[in-house]
Scaffold this motif. Structure first.
Motif, short mmCIF file in Angstrom:
data_model
loop_
_atom_site.label_atom_id
_atom_site.label_comp_id
_atom_site.label_asym_id
_atom_site.label_seq_id
_atom_site.Cartn_x
_atom_site.Cartn_y
_atom_site.Cartn_z
N UNK A 181 92.15 -4.53 66.72
CA UNK A 181 92.97 -4.40 67.92
C UNK A 181 94.32 -3.76 67.60
N UNK A 234 90.55 -8.67 67.29
CA UNK A 234 90.38 -9.37 68.55
C UNK A 234 90.23 -10.87 68.26
N UNK B 179 85.32 -8.17 74.95
CA UNK B 179 86.75 -8.36 75.21
C UNK B 179 87.34 -7.08 75.81
N UNK B 180 88.23 -7.20 76.82
CA UNK B 180 88.76 -5.99 77.47
C UNK B 180 89.47 -5.05 76.49
N UNK B 181 89.19 -3.75 76.63
CA UNK B 181 89.80 -2.74 75.78
C UNK B 181 90.55 -1.70 76.61
N UNK B 206 94.41 -7.87 78.06
CA UNK B 206 93.81 -7.29 76.85
C UNK B 206 93.60 -5.79 76.93
N UNK B 207 93.90 -5.18 78.07
CA UNK B 207 93.72 -3.73 78.20
C UNK B 207 94.89 -3.03 77.50
N UNK B 208 94.57 -2.21 76.49
CA UNK B 208 95.63 -1.54 75.74
C UNK B 208 95.65 -0.04 75.97
N UNK B 209 94.69 0.47 76.73
CA UNK B 209 94.59 1.92 76.85
C UNK B 209 93.99 2.30 78.20
N UNK B 234 85.17 -4.12 74.71
CA UNK B 234 84.83 -3.83 73.32
C UNK B 234 83.30 -3.67 73.22
N UNK B 236 81.34 -3.05 70.31
CA UNK B 236 80.71 -3.10 68.99
C UNK B 236 79.38 -3.86 69.01
N UNK B 255 85.12 -16.54 77.74
CA UNK B 255 86.51 -16.10 77.89
C UNK B 255 86.61 -14.57 77.90
N UNK B 256 85.85 -13.90 77.04
CA UNK B 256 85.88 -12.43 77.03
C UNK B 256 85.40 -11.90 78.38
N UNK B 259 88.11 -12.55 81.07
CA UNK B 259 89.22 -11.61 80.90
C UNK B 259 88.87 -10.26 81.52
#
Lengths: 276, 276
Positions: A181, A234, B179-181, B206-209, B234, B236, B255-256, B259
């Motif tokens: 992250x 994360x 998880x939010x990206x 959790x959004x970074x972009x 996310x 992966x 939780x992911x 979110x």
């Protein structure tokens, strides 16, 4: 436990502080003010906690007995484990990377912090596998006794801060094996902005943010380092496992874990090439 | 399968395209050029693939028989499922949010795409629970037949593009429950920059972009929308489950997942308040 003892309580049963609804209690430490008498304290799994709560509602006179067998043993000698690739151009400029090799007796410590140890070793391994001879010395430090006093970290910090060698950056991986992250950087704003300028490169491994913040218990004490850096995967699942029997190797997702090694190696490569 | 058929192959056994080393094959579709004769094609689980490979090494004369019972059935009538909160100020300005309600026969389609459907419904539910009456109409669309022709998406796009109502934004959640990206936005650069300016708010979830990019199969065809948006968790672990028997509800991390609903509701709230 401190407050309970201060007000005359004789012990603490705490519902385990975790996000996973199972019956695996976590372990950890409690702190007391100097003059407070210490009382036994245990964490109880979610399911048992709910059972106890319901039983207490049905019978307010309920009595609970619990017995702990934990104790302090005399100190014993132990060691940090250190390996390095000597820098070709500035061998006395050190970039450290590490995790801690101790863990709690529950689980096997896969996520906390075998992950960080292996990722730190993989940083050096990636340099070797890619045939990159770093300009600066890349040093992997596996810290002992993080969970219970940080004596390994303290000893290393004392060594580093009094060394004639100069610590350029000290990176720590102790936040689990989740998907990459961010990095949190404890440094001046100019240095943080320099690292931020590398986000386009770092984002190839999933790193979307570099932020000002603490690094971690193992490297936070190295005052002479230009930057102390925490690797930030994360963390939504971290407390599903933390200090409990859930912390097993089966919870490590290989690709998320390996992206972490790649993220750490990439940042260290940039620092090695450009300095801080 | 197209190339195999073109060069005279009589069938395709494909090692399942997944990152998880187990024996659960995935399913999906194959495409052929118009004039190529169609041949049977199946995905084989990792473990069985390895076994077959080894057997073929040991005996190059090995013969394999396989029999498929999949077939095309006649078309049947089915429906998108739509619900909305009517806007108080601009009821004819529509913000849609949705996922698709069909899935493959393997697994239960938890991650693809029950997750996106529930998150989309939760957006409306969050508005209600927080007592927020949106200015614009927030419409949840659960699209039918995404996996095999996107007829639900096509029908909705045709309706939206010919409607007197105006689609401000169309958001899709069809990338799993991680998880939010980020959000990927298909729009002009001014609009994308406006959405980017909300990252400090979105980052709470959790959004970074926010990036320029495609939205997804369900809303990508709504040409009249000012912005078509894909929610990006996310990814992966996505292909550990995708179109296989691994796609079960047990793989959703509460939780992911929640979110994600929060991230989507937050962006839709910003669009509702400020417009695009």
């Amino acid at each position: 436990a401190d407050s309970v003892a201060k007000y005359g309580g004789i012990g603490v049963l705490l519902r385990s502080i975790t996000t996973k609804y199972d019956n695996n209690p976590h372990t950890g430490v409690v702190f007391y003010a100097d003059k407070v008498e210490r009382v036994p304290a245990v964490a109880v799994g979610y399911l048992d906690s709910d059972f106890l709560r319901q039983a207490l509602i049905e019978d307010p006179e309920l009595e609970v007995n619990f017995k702990l067998n934990s104790k302090w043993f005399p100190d014993a000698q132990s060691y940090n484990v250190i390996g390095e690739i000597t820098g070709t151009k500035y061998p006395d400029e050190i970039i450290t990377v590490g995790g801690h090799i101790d863990s709690w007796d529950l689980g096997v410590g896969a996520n906390d912090d075998a992950t960080g140890c292996i990722q730190s070793m993989e940083v050096l391994d990636l340099f070797k596998r890619l045939n990159i001879a770093p300009q600066r010395t890349i040093r992997c430090v596996l810290f002992i006794n993080e969970e219970n006093g940080s004596r390994g970290a303290n000893a290393y910090a004392q060594f580093a801060d009094s060394s004639l060698q100069k610590t350029i950056a000290a990176m720590e991986a102790d936040a689990g094996s989740g998907s990459p992250r961010d990095f949190s950087v404890d440094s001046d704003s100019l240095t943080i902005n320099k690292i931020k300028s590398w986000i386009p490169v770092l984002s190839e491994t999933g790193i979307l943010r570099v932020r000002k913040g603490g690094s971690g218990a193992d490297v936070g004490g190295i005052k002479s380092a230009i930057a102390r850096i925490g690797y930030g995967p994360d963390g939504q699942r971290y407390f599903d496992y933390h200090h409990s029997d859930n912390d097993q190797f089966s919870i490590i997702h290989p690709r998320e874990f390996e992206l972490g090694s790649a993220a750490m190696a990439t940042l260290i490569y940039m620092i090695d090439q450009e300095g801080l």
